[in-house]
Scaffold this active site. Structure first.
Site, PDB file in Angstrom:
ATOM      1  N   GLY B  31       0.771  -1.131   0.111  1.00  0.00           N
ATOM      2  CA  GLY B  31       0.030   0.045  -0.122  1.00  0.00           C
ATOM      3  C   GLY B  31       0.708   1.239   0.168  1.00  0.00           C
ATOM      4  O   GLY B  31       1.970   1.231  -0.269  1.00  0.00           O
ATOM      5  N   LEU B  33       0.691   3.652  -2.269  1.00  0.00           N
ATOM      6  CA  LEU B  33       1.000   3.681  -3.354  1.00  0.00           C
ATOM      7  C   LEU B  33       1.793   4.776  -4.021  1.00  0.00           C
ATOM      8  O   LEU B  33       1.597   5.846  -3.564  1.00  0.00           O
ATOM      9  CB  LEU B  33      -0.247   3.318  -4.377  1.00  0.00           C
ATOM     10  CG  LEU B  33      -1.055   1.952  -3.848  1.00  0.00           C
ATOM     11  CD1 LEU B  33      -2.247   1.765  -4.910  1.00  0.00           C
ATOM     12  CD2 LEU B  33      -0.242   0.799  -3.849  1.00  0.00           C
ATOM     13  N   GLY B  36       6.011   3.930  -8.652  1.00  0.00           N
ATOM     14  CA  GLY B  36       6.486   2.629  -9.015  1.00  0.00           C
ATOM     15  C   GLY B  36       5.718   1.546  -9.050  1.00  0.00           C
ATOM     16  O   GLY B  36       5.393   0.831 -10.049  1.00  0.00           O
ATOM     17  N   HIS B  37       4.608   1.614  -8.011  1.00  0.00           N
ATOM     18  CA  HIS B  37       3.450   0.641  -8.040  1.00  0.00           C
ATOM     19  C   HIS B  37       2.631   0.703  -9.204  1.00  0.00           C
ATOM     20  O   HIS B  37       2.295  -0.171  -9.877  1.00  0.00           O
ATOM     21  CB  HIS B  37       2.623   0.627  -6.858  1.00  0.00           C
ATOM     22  CG  HIS B  37       3.217   0.692  -5.240  1.00  0.00           C
ATOM     23  ND1 HIS B  37       3.677   1.873  -4.807  1.00  0.00           N
ATOM     24  CD2 HIS B  37       3.661  -0.551  -4.945  1.00  0.00           C
ATOM     25  CE1 HIS B  37       4.113   1.320  -3.545  1.00  0.00           C
ATOM     26  NE2 HIS B  37       4.377  -0.039  -3.672  1.00  0.00           N
ATOM     27  N   GLY B 147       8.981  -4.730  -8.956  1.00  0.00           N
ATOM     28  CA  GLY B 147      10.058  -3.532  -9.535  1.00  0.00           C
ATOM     29  C   GLY B 147      11.490  -3.770  -9.153  1.00  0.00           C
ATOM     30  O   GLY B 147      11.854  -4.490  -8.121  1.00  0.00           O
ATOM     31  N   LYS B 149      13.693  -2.042  -8.498  1.00  0.00           N
ATOM     32  CA  LYS B 149      14.331  -1.204  -7.516  1.00  0.00           C
ATOM     33  C   LYS B 149      14.901  -2.132  -6.217  1.00  0.00           C
ATOM     34  O   LYS B 149      15.737  -1.732  -5.932  1.00  0.00           O
ATOM     35  CB  LYS B 149      13.092  -0.073  -7.021  1.00  0.00           C
ATOM     36  CG  LYS B 149      13.742   0.717  -5.815  1.00  0.00           C
ATOM     37  CD  LYS B 149      14.447   1.878  -6.422  1.00  0.00           C
ATOM     38  CE  LYS B 149      15.258   2.942  -5.510  1.00  0.00           C
ATOM     39  NZ  LYS B 149      14.226   3.204  -4.090  1.00  0.00           N
ATOM     40  N   SER B 185      11.595   7.401  -5.213  1.00  0.00           N
ATOM     41  CA  SER B 185      11.507   6.886  -3.758  1.00  0.00           C
ATOM     42  C   SER B 185      10.837   7.975  -2.776  1.00  0.00           C
ATOM     43  O   SER B 185      10.834   8.939  -3.040  1.00  0.00           O
ATOM     44  CB  SER B 185      12.984   6.478  -3.361  1.00  0.00           C
ATOM     45  OG  SER B 185      12.774   6.143  -1.903  1.00  0.00           O
TER      46      SER B 185
END
Lengths: 286, 286
Positions: B31, B33, B36-37, B147, B149, B185
Site C-alpha cells: 500500500g 502507492l 513505482g506501483h 519492481g 528497485k 523513492s
C-alpha cells in the site's frame, strides 16, 4: 494412461484441464504400489474427472542412514497396476527434473513432527513437505489423497496446506485392513506365523480404545492401559502408545476433542504401526 | 474495482476467471502507492485480462526494531490510485485472515540474502518469501510484477518460484526515475536541496558502469572504481558498491555473464539505493 516426465508438460496439461472445467484428483506415491495406493486411486476416481498419480522416490525425505538407494522400484508393475486401477496420467519425473540445482530456500516443519514415528526421523518431514508442495504446484489438483496409515504425514501436510493457503482439499483415506483387522503393510510378510496371529492385537486394542472413548472415557491414561493389555498379549516390544490431539499431535491427558490413538510395536523382523481417530461424543459441540 | 477481503473469496474468484480462460496479472504491494506501483499495474494491464493488486502490510517481514506499526497506511488514497491505474480487483486482507493461527512450518531463504540490503535485515526475506508464496496460492496469477528497485527481492522471489515450481511468471519491471535519472523513492523528500542535486551521481555512476561493461570491461574492481568516482562527488557516505552475479547474487571478480551493479548511499536523513543489470556482450554465448 499417459505418462508425463517433465514438470512443464505436467503443469500445461493440468492447466488445460482446469480451463476445461475438469476436476483433478491427485495420488502422490513413491511407487511399488500396493492395495493402500489402489484404494486412494479408487477414492480419487469417484470424486474427480481426472486422476493423476505421481511416482517419485524423493531423496530429500531419506536420512543419511536410510535406504534411498535400496528403496524398491518396479515401474513396469506399477504401470500395470495404475492402468488397472483407473489412473489417467502417471507423472514420473527424474530426480534431476525435480531438483535441478541448489535450492535457495529451505522449508522446515516445526510442529507435529517431534512425536510418533517422526521422533526417530529428524528432517524426514521437511523433505516430505518440500516435495509435496512442489508436486501440488506441478499437478495443480483440486483434491489430494493420502492414507491415514501414516496419520502423522497427513497432519503435517494439512498444516503445510493451511500455512500457505494451497488451493487443494486434502482427502485423508481410511487404513486398508486384512480380514482380521491387521493394517495392510508390505512389512507384514516379515512376520513369523506366530507373530502374524499376535499382530491382530494392535487393531483389536485400538478398536477397544475407540469404543471406550465413544462411551465417554476421557482419561488418556485409561485408554493407554486398555491398549497395553492387548499389546502385552504379543511377543512384540511396544515402541509407543500415544493419545494426541488431532491434527495438532499434542499430548492430551483429558480427551475433549478429536484425538489420534496410535501404536507402534517392534516384532522380530518387522515394526508395525496402526492408529485410529476418535472423538469424544459428549464433547462435540462444546 | 472490486475489493475482496477473504482468502476464500479471492481464490474462488481467481479460479472462476481461470476456467473462463482469462489471464491474471498480480501486483503485490504494502500500500501507500506511488509511481513505482502504478508502473507495475500499467505493465500488468497490458499483458493480462484481469489485474489484481494486493495491499497487505506483512508483519512477518519487519524486524523487532523496524517500523511495522508506524508503516504508512492510507487505504482511501490507495483505492483511488488503484482505480485510476486500472486495477480490477483489490485484495485487502486483515492480518488475522493471513495469519489466523500458529504456523506449523517455517520457510527460510538460504541464498541471495546475505548481501546488499539483506545483510542488515536478518529474517526479512523469510517473511517476504512466506507472504509472497501465500499470496501466489491465493491470487493464482499467470504473471506477478515486481519492481527492479528492490532487485534483491526479485532475485529471492525468483529463487522461491523455481524451488517450488510455482506456476507463475515473475515479470521484473524497470526502475521508475525522475527526469534527471534519480530513482523514484518516497525517501527522496528527505534529501536536502543540495543532496537532491548530488543524488543524481548514483544513476550517473551506474550508467557509466553499465556502459563500461558493454564496452568490454571485465574487472569488477575497475567498475567499482568508476562508480566510486561519481559517488565521491556527493556529501553522502557510501554503504556499498557491489558487482554480483544475477540472480545468484554471488560476488564476481571477472564479469562473464549477467551481473547486477548496486549501490547504497547514506545521506543526512535518507539512505538511497539504486542498481542496474548489465551483461558483458562479448561473453554472451560463451
Amino acid at each position: 494412461m499417459r505418462i508425463i516426465r517433465t514438470i512443464k508438460e505436467m503443469q500445461n496439461t493440468s492447466k488445460f484441464m482446469m480451463r476445461q472445467g475438469k476436476s483433478i484428483g491427485f495420488v502422490p506415491t513413491m511407487g511399488f504400489l500396493h492395495e493402500g495406493h489402489i484404494s486412494l486411486v479408487q477414492e480419487a476416481r469417484q470424486q474427480n474427472d481426472c486422476v493423476i498419480m505421481s511416482i517419485f522416490v524423493n531423496p530429500l525425505q531419506f536420512g543419511p542412514n536410510e535406504d534411498f538407494d535400496r528403496y524398491p522400484r518396479d515401474l513396469k508393475r506399477d504401470e500395470e497396476l495404475a492402468i488397472q486401477s483407473g489412473v489417467d496420467i502417471l507423472f514420473y519425473p527424474h530426480v534431476d527434473e525435480m531438483y535441478p540445482k541448489e535450492r535457495t530456500t529451505k522449508l522446515s516443519v516445526k510442529e507435529r513432527v517431534d512425536t510418533l514415528c517422526g521422533r526417530s526421523r529428524p528432517g524426514h518431514f521437511d523433505g516430505v513437505a518440500t516435495v509435496v508442495l512442489k508436486l501440488l504446484q506441478i499437478v495443480l489438483p483440486d483434491r489430494a489423497y493420502f492414507g491415514m496409515k501414516d496419520a502423522q504425514q497427513v497432519a503435517v501436510i494439512q498444516g503445510l496446506i493451511d500455512d500457505f493457503n494451497v488451493p487443494v482439499e486434502l482427502v485423508p483415506c481410511p487404513i486398508v485392513r486384512e480380514q482380521d483387522g491387521l493394517a495392510k503393510s508390505s512389512r507384514n510378510v516379515y512376520l513369523t506365523p506366530t507373530e502374524r496371529k499376535e499382530a491382530i492385537e494392535l487393531s483389536s486394542g485400538l478398536n477397544a480404545a475407540a469404543k471406550a472413548i465413544a462411551d465417554g472415557e476421557k482419561e488418556s491414561i485409561t485408554i493407554k492401559t486398555i491398549i497395553k493389555n492387548y499389546l502385552d498379549q504379543t511377543s512384540g516390544v511396544i515402541d509407543y502408545i500415544e493419545v494426541l490431539s488431532y491434527p495438532e499431535l499434542q499430548p492430551v491427558n483429558l480427551i475433549e476433542n478429536q484425538v489420534i490413538v496410535a501404536v507402534a510395536v517392534q516384532f522380530s523382523a518387522a515394526r508395525l504401526i496402526d492408529n485410529t481417530i476418535a472423538t469424544s461424543d459428549i464433547a462435540i459441540g462444546v
